[in-house]
Design an enzyme around this catalytic site. Sequence first.
Site, PDB file in Angstrom:
ATOM      1  N   ASP A   1      -2.825  72.911  -0.117  1.00  0.00           N
ATOM      2  CA  ASP A   1      -3.226  73.916   0.998  1.00  0.00           C
ATOM      3  C   ASP A   1      -2.663  74.740   1.435  1.00  0.00           C
ATOM      4  O   ASP A   1      -0.716  74.343   1.332  1.00  0.00           O
ATOM      5  CB  ASP A   1      -3.962  73.285   2.445  1.00  0.00           C
ATOM      6  CG  ASP A   1      -4.339  71.711   2.131  1.00  0.00           C
ATOM      7  OD1 ASP A   1      -5.330  71.590   1.027  1.00  0.00           O
ATOM      8  OD2 ASP A   1      -4.576  71.910   3.444  1.00  0.00           O
TER       9      ASP A   1
ATOM     10  N   ASP B   1     -17.019  69.351   7.552  1.00  0.00           N
ATOM     11  CA  ASP B   1     -15.692  69.237   8.618  1.00  0.00           C
ATOM     12  C   ASP B   1     -16.589  68.703   9.783  1.00  0.00           C
ATOM     13  O   ASP B   1     -16.955  70.034  10.779  1.00  0.00           O
ATOM     14  CB  ASP B   1     -14.516  70.235   7.996  1.00  0.00           C
ATOM     15  CG  ASP B   1     -14.613  70.606   7.168  1.00  0.00           C
ATOM     16  OD1 ASP B   1     -14.557  70.176   5.963  1.00  0.00           O
ATOM     17  OD2 ASP B   1     -13.922  72.031   6.784  1.00  0.00           O
TER      18      ASP B   1
HETATM   19  O1  LIG Z   1      -8.210  71.455   4.860  1.00  0.00           O
HETATM   20  C1  LIG Z   1      -7.717  72.342   5.739  1.00  0.00           C
HETATM   21  O2  LIG Z   1      -6.425  71.372   6.455  1.00  0.00           O
HETATM   22  C2  LIG Z   1      -8.645  72.912   6.831  1.00  0.00           C
HETATM   23  C3  LIG Z   1      -8.208  73.260   7.859  1.00  0.00           C
HETATM   24  C4  LIG Z   1      -9.053  74.440   8.794  1.00  0.00           C
HETATM   25  C5  LIG Z   1      -9.315  74.648   8.383  1.00  0.00           C
HETATM   26  C6  LIG Z   1      -9.708  74.705   7.176  1.00  0.00           C
HETATM   27  C7  LIG Z   1      -9.062  73.933   6.328  1.00  0.00           C
HETATM   28  N1  LIG Z   1      -9.714  73.316   5.069  1.00  0.00           N
HETATM   29  C8  LIG Z   1     -10.461  74.662   4.211  1.00  0.00           C
HETATM   30  O3  LIG Z   1     -11.190  75.237   4.041  1.00  0.00           O
HETATM   31  C9  LIG Z   1     -12.885  74.957   4.261  1.00  0.00           C
HETATM   32  C10 LIG Z   1     -13.165  76.182   5.281  1.00  0.00           C
HETATM   33  O4  LIG Z   1     -13.578  77.206   4.213  1.00  0.00           O
HETATM   34  P1  LIG Z   1     -14.288  78.120   4.483  1.00  0.00           P
HETATM   35  O5  LIG Z   1     -14.701  77.898   6.265  1.00  0.00           O
HETATM   36  O6  LIG Z   1     -15.889  78.290   3.431  1.00  0.00           O
HETATM   37  O7  LIG Z   1     -14.432  79.394   4.922  1.00  0.00           O
HETATM   38  C11 LIG Z   1     -12.611  73.672   4.173  1.00  0.00           C
HETATM   39  O8  LIG Z   1     -13.887  73.339   3.718  1.00  0.00           O
HETATM   40  C12 LIG Z   1     -12.134  72.996   4.214  1.00  0.00           C
HETATM   41  O9  LIG Z   1     -12.128  73.059   2.379  1.00  0.00           O
END
Ligand SMILES: O=C(O)c1ccccc1N[C@@H]1O[C@H](COP(=O)(O)O)[C@@H](O)[C@H]1O
Length: 244
Positions: A14, A133
């Site tokens: 990340d 999520d």
């Molecule tokens: O992985 C994390 O810790 C995380 C924390 C906060 C936000 C997102 C996070 N992870 C990844 O981001 C995608 C979502 O991104 P978007 O909403 O498409 O812009 C999510 O699927 C996690 O893989």
Amino acid sequence: MQSTSTLELLPAVDVRDGRAVRLVHGESGTETSYGSPLQAALAWQSAGAEWLHLVDLDAAFGTGDNRALLAEVTATVDIKVELSGGIRDDDTLAAALATGCTRVNLGTAALENPEWVARVIAAHGDRVAVGLDVRGTTLRGRGWTRDGGDLYETLARLDSEGCARYVVTDIAKDGTLGGPNLDLLRGVCKATDRPVVASGGVSSLDDLRALGSLVPEGVEGAIIGKALYAKAFTLEEALAVVAP
Ligand SMILES: O=C(O)c1ccccc1N[C@@H]1O[C@H](COP(=O)(O)O)[C@@H](O)[C@H]1O
């Protein structure tokens, strides 16, 4: 549905502000930094990883992006990459797919722009996963800061649109080393015949054994983050545990 007989492991990288980090519950401001994302990715590759779960946290939070860096990581490694974070429109999708990643993982867009996501699923099939999520059974988007509807209603809609795969994260477990939410994963697997990648909470080799026991129910893989960075076990040990 059983998609593979062996649990796939996806070490997570990340990225926030150019650094590999881990968060607690995905909350901005809880970062622990682990240095260069490229070095982390290469270390997981050297340890035997077949997959990388690569996340642009700035793009997910709306605090900028690390797209060039993630493209460099994807181009440098020889392993499969699942690319996440901030993929929400035609431009960000095209840039993500152009990195050569194996698949992209859509979060917020699946909650806020369902028509676009249905088109993307139809156009790109297996190269698109949707990240579910959740807190409880409520989906969260925009860096997990906003509610985005009911897990099971959204899952039914995405299934009907042909979504190939889901990445299911229990936010309450993410970054906590608290163990995966097996009940949530069982519930999702009961509700869909598509493969599920489990995310959040892995803390021990026993957690991986428990996730491996859900392969017949539809769990295809597990994302491992904090446990690897905190050296709770090595990736080599993890791969040995899930080996057939
Ligand atoms: O992985 C994390 O810790 C995380 C924390 C906060 C936000 C997102 C996070 N992870 C990844 O981001 C995608 C979502 O991104 P978007 O909403 O498409 O812009 C999510 O699927 C996690 O893989």
